[in-house]
Design a protein around this motif. Structure first.
Motif, PDB file in Angstrom:
ATOM      1  N   ALA A  47       0.853  -1.186   0.000  1.00 22.15           N
ATOM      2  CA  ALA A  47       0.000   0.000   0.000  1.00 22.15           C
ATOM      3  C   ALA A  47       0.888   1.236   0.000  1.00 22.15           C
ATOM      4  CB  ALA A  47      -0.901   0.009   1.229  1.00 22.15           C
ATOM      5  N   PRO A  48       0.478   2.238  -0.739  1.00 25.31           N
ATOM      6  CA  PRO A  48       1.310   3.445  -0.737  1.00 25.31           C
ATOM      7  C   PRO A  48       1.341   4.042   0.659  1.00 25.31           C
ATOM      8  CG  PRO A  48      -0.790   3.850  -1.835  1.00 25.31           C
ATOM      9  CD  PRO A  48      -0.710   2.374  -1.542  1.00 25.31           C
ATOM     10  N   ALA A  49       2.468   4.577   0.995  1.00 30.06           N
ATOM     11  CA  ALA A  49       2.626   5.183   2.324  1.00 30.06           C
ATOM     12  C   ALA A  49       1.633   6.329   2.451  1.00 30.06           C
ATOM     13  CB  ALA A  49       4.039   5.701   2.499  1.00 30.06           C
ATOM     14  N   PRO A  50       0.976   6.442   3.613  1.00 35.72           N
ATOM     15  CA  PRO A  50       0.023   7.538   3.768  1.00 35.72           C
ATOM     16  C   PRO A  50       0.736   8.879   3.638  1.00 35.72           C
ATOM     17  CG  PRO A  50       0.451   6.479   5.882  1.00 35.72           C
ATOM     18  CD  PRO A  50       1.140   5.668   4.822  1.00 35.72           C
ATOM     19  N   ALA A  51       0.005   9.802   3.098  1.00 36.45           N
ATOM     20  CA  ALA A  51       0.589  11.136   2.924  1.00 36.45           C
ATOM     21  C   ALA A  51       0.947  11.690   4.297  1.00 36.45           C
ATOM     22  CB  ALA A  51      -0.405  12.056   2.229  1.00 36.45           C
TER      23      ALA A  51
END
Length: 155
Positions: A47-51
């Motif tokens: 999962a993309p790292a949270p902003a």
């Protein structure tokens, strides 16, 4: 002499049908084995790292600190500790006469204020009444990060 059992057309037909069924059964079982083989698990992409959370603005930091000072002053156990907290809080302001405006009513964007006061008077009011009935609704800072105006509202 032995008699052959394949001479009768019926026995040949039965033998061929049995042989055909066995052959078809073998094919089906191979298909089942092939179909039963587990499918490879789908590769999950990480999962993309949270902003990253945006840094709080100088106003938000000042409001957080000031709300803490208001609570500390209102709940101080002694006059000395309240006075100490008042001196710390006053260091956040451009001067002791910084205006404090308390909104008592707002309608159609028009605000009615209680009698204006200064921050020094308001902090001493908190110390004396031991009640923090207002919250910060607006704060104005100068270029050096000192508070130049404070607007409060009733909780």
């Amino acid at each position: 002499m032995k008699k052959s059992s394949f001479k009768s057309p019926l026995s040949r037909l039965v033998t061929l049908v049995l042989f055909g069924l066995l052959a078809m059964g073998a094919c089906k079982s191979k298909k089942k084995v092939v179909e039963a083989a587990p499918e490879p698990a789908p590769v999950e992409e990480p999962a993309p790292a949270p902003a990253p959370e945006p840094e709080p603005t100088a106003e938000e930091v000042a409001v957080g600190k000031l709300e803490g000072y208001f609570s500390t002053i209102a709940s101080a156990s002694s006059v000395q500790s309240a006075n100490s907290s008042i001196q710390e809080a006053l260091s956040m302001f451009s001067n002791q006469n910084t205006p404090v405006l308390i909104v008592i009513h707002e309608e159609n964007g028009i605000k009615d204020y209680d009698e204006p006061t200064t921050i020094a008077k308001y902090l001493n009011y908190l110390k004396d009444t031991k009640k923090n009935l207002n919250f910060i609704s607006d704060v104005r800072l100068d270029g050096s990060g000192k508070i130049t105006e404070l607007e409060l509202r009733r909780r």
